[in-house]
Write a protein that holds these residues in place. Structure first.
Motif, short mmCIF file in Angstrom:
data_model
loop_
_atom_site.label_atom_id
_atom_site.label_comp_id
_atom_site.label_asym_id
_atom_site.label_seq_id
_atom_site.Cartn_x
_atom_site.Cartn_y
_atom_site.Cartn_z
N MET A 92 -70.09 14.51 13.19
CA MET A 92 -70.47 14.20 11.80
C MET A 92 -69.30 14.44 10.85
SD MET A 92 -74.40 15.26 11.05
CE MET A 92 -74.30 16.96 11.48
N SER A 93 -68.55 15.51 11.12
CA SER A 93 -67.43 15.81 10.22
C SER A 93 -66.40 14.69 10.26
CB SER A 93 -66.79 17.14 10.60
OG SER A 93 -65.99 17.00 11.75
N TYR A 94 -66.29 14.04 11.41
CA TYR A 94 -65.34 12.92 11.53
C TYR A 94 -65.76 11.79 10.59
CZ TYR A 94 -63.50 8.56 13.51
OH TYR A 94 -62.93 7.32 13.67
N THR A 95 -67.03 11.40 10.66
CA THR A 95 -67.49 10.27 9.85
C THR A 95 -67.38 10.61 8.35
OG1 THR A 95 -69.16 10.13 11.58
CG2 THR A 95 -69.27 8.48 9.87
N VAL A 96 -67.74 11.84 8.01
CA VAL A 96 -67.66 12.24 6.60
C VAL A 96 -66.20 12.20 6.12
CG1 VAL A 96 -68.05 14.13 4.96
CG2 VAL A 96 -69.74 13.66 6.73
N ASP A 97 -65.29 12.69 6.95
CA ASP A 97 -63.88 12.68 6.57
C ASP A 97 -63.34 11.26 6.44
OD1 ASP A 97 -63.82 15.38 6.38
OD2 ASP A 97 -62.70 15.76 8.23
#
Lengths: 483, 307
Positions: free
Chosen positions: A136-141
């Motif tokens: 999820m942190s990847y997509t948010v970033d």
């Protein structure tokens, strides 16, 4: 596959040799190899759940690419929503379904109705909370344009499933770990030796400290309703070291293992029991999760900007949800809430960032003021671990009621048992070693670093000897696997 | 990379040497209660040290008894000798089929028994065998034997530590200095252990498990094949325990059917001829009267039906 298993003792040396001697030449080949061995590592537990890992990988890989295409902000937001919803649905279903169903049933019952939805016999996939947060942190970033999306599915798959940190963290950020899958790694002797040293310390923490403390904590808490307060306090003391040794031990092994393959993972623990207040504790405990919540929840909510009410709301939300992340149980929610209530006064008085440096840096012994602060803070943390350890809120309340009663002065016989004395002795050695090494990345990073090799090696041999003499037999799994 | 591998090898050698030295010193200098994973049972209950030495002098015997303390405290070799059977008891504390197999592989060629009587029960098939391996390693009379018993297919740090300490202590000739004291038991030539006569103690010997492990069954299969290859009769015997303990196991019927399928098998619990206060010294061990009754019964079976 458990780090503390014969399987891993065979698996990792094999992977290490193949990685450096066969597959390190070409990036695509190397990443394919890492992907395959990571799936083998995860599938060793139950291959069926590899599907979830693959779905999470594919969803975020696709969403990452799709977010970058449209210029329309609403469409970008919609794609981000799809990614978050998919991950949270998987996590929610496997981890929280039964909790919510029983909650709804209780609520309906209170209103005089029966809700005829049955709970499911679900097995929580190991590490699901860790890898879903990582993806999820990847997509948010990508959505925030902090990183460029990757079009290399192999590298992305290897990043999500990277076996050293797949099942219990550190929860990596794409900005730190993903680029390392696009870099050629050359074997670095110093890093590899450092990795070995950190693995050794991690195993000592797990096998000697955590497992021995765990046996005693379990023996005490499994009979919490008949134990006096003094014994329950001892149980909480042992559980505090069990969870620290277990989880930080896993992180040390993970970081060391990754380092042996040329990867640098983020630091996850920084001597949290030497913290002087709860704010410092949360900067030093499970750093990858704390910073995840800071970056992806606290800051977007407004962080420490705005009115006191808003700041309070943000802190309460972050702590309660991070508590809930640990498990579908009211005990975790209350644990998060209790931490928030201890943290809030510091925030309101703007004293939450007064202890940023390591305590008494450069000194052999702590000053009396810091020693007192550390002891008091440890006592608070230890008391909160009771909520974390308990199966129900009722169980925790029973334990608290006994501890905060005259029976806290009872239970002396337990303290004089042989196993308790041995474990306290080992804890004395452990805390002293951590204190001496508290300015390093991990406790033994610089122990005898300036001395002759023979002295260093004698110290490492002593750790191996103590592990052999006192390790708990039976291969207990890491506590954080269940999260 | 070359430097790394070289140093890993050198460190491994140095750390192994240091581990051996430290473990030996720990065994010599630290009180037994403070060294959790180092157990040394030389000369302790069961007198395995004497038995393993004596075993070497017994050749071409009629009956070899093997099994746990229920073997060496139940099968009185004197009674069988009086009946004309030349026999030896190679039981050892908590001996499971895994260790029985190792013992047989070591001693069968020398002893060449006509019959092997193996004590079997659900409890011992539920045991992981670690305690027994430690007992054998601690008491083995030579370094190769210690090493052989340590390889009973069990990965356990305590066995490794016991092996290191036993070897070092043997080489230093200091076994007797660290021997465990024995109370209330007497070793009888031929391997039997006679226990001091005491009234039945119902609080002792009640640790009885009933969770049969497949590796113990596999070891028994290997034993039956070993017997067949050497043309030796195998008699599986379940010696009596107090009725309450026996009935606490829900797998008795299953266990009986398993054993019947492996070899000749007699369960001496089945007919209820043994009573707590009359025949037992504790939950799992017979007293003198009980031993006499059991051995007579076994002799009757042997004499009536030698095959």
């Amino acid at each position: 596959m458990l780090f503390n298993s014969i399987d891993f003792a065979v698996f990792f040396p094999l992977v290490f040799v193949l990685y450096w001697f066969v597959f390190s030449g070409n990036l695509r080949v190397r990443n394919t190899f890492l992907l395959v061995v990571s799936y083998v590592f995860y599938g060793w537990w139950d291959p069926r759940y590899l599907v979830l890992l693959a779905i999470s990988t594919l969803v975020d890989f696709s969403c990452g690419l799709a977010i970058n295409l449209p210029k329309n902000e609403r469409r970008r937001k919609a794609i981000l929503f799809i990614s978050l919803a998919a991950n949270l649905c998987i996590l929610g279903f496997f981890k929280y379904y039964n909790f919510f169903i029983s909650g709804f049933q209780d609520a309906f019952r209170l209103m005089g109705h029966e809700l005829s939805v049955s709970s499911l016999n679900l097995v929580l996939p190991v590490g699901i909370s860790f890898y879903t947060f990582q993806t999820m942190s990847y997509t948010v970033d990508v959505y925030r344009r902090r990183i460029e999306p990757t079009s290399d599915l192999l590298a992305f798959g290897a990043y999500v499933s990277f076996f050293p940190q797949l099942v219990a963290g550190p929860i990596e950020r794409a900005g730190n770990l993903l680029p390392q899958f696009f870099n050629q790694h050359n074997f670095d002797y110093t890093a590899a030796v450092n990795g070995c040293r950190q693995i050794l310390w991690g195993f000592f923490k797990k096998l000697v400290i955590a497992d021995n403390c765990g046996v005693l904590a379990d023996a005490i808490f499994n009979q919490y309703d008949t134990q006096p307060g003094g014994t329950l306090l001892l149980g909480a003391f042992f559980f505090s070291f069990q969870i620290y040794g277990d989880f930080s031990g896993y992180s040390d092994i993970a970081i060391g293992t990754a380092r042996l393959m040329g990867f640098e993972l983020m630091k996850n623990f920084s001597f949290p029991y030497f913290s002087r207040d709860i704010a410092e504790f949360w900067r030093r405990w499970h750093i990858s999760l704390s910073t995840w919540f800071r970056d992806y929840m606290y800051v977007p909510l407004g962080g420490n900007q705005g009115s006191e009410v808003k700041k309070t709301r943000n802190i309460l939300l972050v702590f309660v949800i991070s508590g809930f992340w640990h498990g579908a149980n009211w005990t975790f929610i209350l644990w998060g809430l209790a931490n928030a209530l201890l943290f809030l006064p510091l925030l309101v008085m703007k004293k939450n960032r007064i202890h940023l440096e390591v305590a008494d840096a450069g000194k052999t012994l702590p000053g009396p003021g810091n020693l007192l602060r550390m002891c008091l803070n440890f006592l608070l943390v230890m008391l909160l671990w009771i909520l974390f350890r308990s199966h129900t809120v009722g169980e925790a309340m029973t334990i608290y009621s006994r501890i905060f009663s005259a029976s806290v002065f009872e239970g002396g016989a337990y303290y004089s048992q042989g196993q308790v004395i041995i474990t306290l002795g080992l804890l004395g050695f452990f805390v002293a070693t951590e204190w001496v090494g508290r300015e390093g990345a991990y406790a033994i990073e610089k122990t005898f670093a300036a001395k002759h090799r023979s002295l260093r090696w004698t110290f490492y041999s002593l750790l191996i000897f103590l592990t052999g003499l006192y390790m708990h037999r039976g291969g207990s799994p890491f506590i954080y696997f269940q999260f | 990379m070359e430097k790394f591998f070289k140093n890993i090898v050198v460190f491994t050698v140095a750390a192994t040497a240091a581990y051996i030295l430290m473990m030996t010193m720990a065994g010599w200098l630290m009180p037994p209660a403070s060294r959790k994973n180092l157990v040394y049972t030389y000369g302790g209950n069961g007198f395995e040290n004497l038995r393993l030495i004596e075993a070497k002098d017994n050749k071409n015997i009629d009956i070899l008894f093997i099994g746990s303390s229920r073997a060496y405290r139940s099968f009185d070799t004197r009674i069988f000798e009086d009946a004309g059977y030349n026999c030896f008891n190679l039981g050892s504390s908590n001996q499971t089929p895994v260790q029985s197999l190792a013992i047989l592989e070591k001693h069968l060629p020398g002893m060449l028994p006509k019959t092997v009587v193996m004590e079997v029960n659900p409890d011992i098939f539920s045991n992981d065998g670690i305690e027994s391996a430690i007992d054998l390693v601690s008491n083995a009379p030579s370094l190769p034997e210690m090493f052989a018993y340590s390889k009973c297919g069990i990965n356990d740090i305590r066995i490794v530590n016991t092996l290191i300490f036993s070897m070092a202590t043997k080489l230093a000739g200091m076994e007797e200095r660290f021997a465990r004291p024995v109370k209330g038991q007497k070793y009888i030539t031929g391997g039997f252990v006679q226990t001091e006569e005491k009234p039945y103690d119902k609080s002792a010997g009640n640790d009885y498990h009933c969770d049969i492990k497949s590796r113990q069954l596999e070891a028994l299969d290997k034993i039956t094949r070993l017997m067949q290859r050497n043309n030796i009769r195998l008699w599986l015997v379940q010696s009596p325990v107090v009725p309450a303990l026996y009935n606490s196991c829900g797998q008795n019927v299953y266990f009986d059917s398993l054993m019947t399928g492996k070899a000749r098998y007699t369960n001496f619990n089945a007919q209820g001829k043994f009573t707590d206060t009359i025949h037992f010294s504790d939950g799992q061990h017979l007293n003198e009267e009980g031993v006499k009754n059991l051995c007579s019964w076994m002799l009757n079976i042997l004499n009536q039906n030698p095959k």
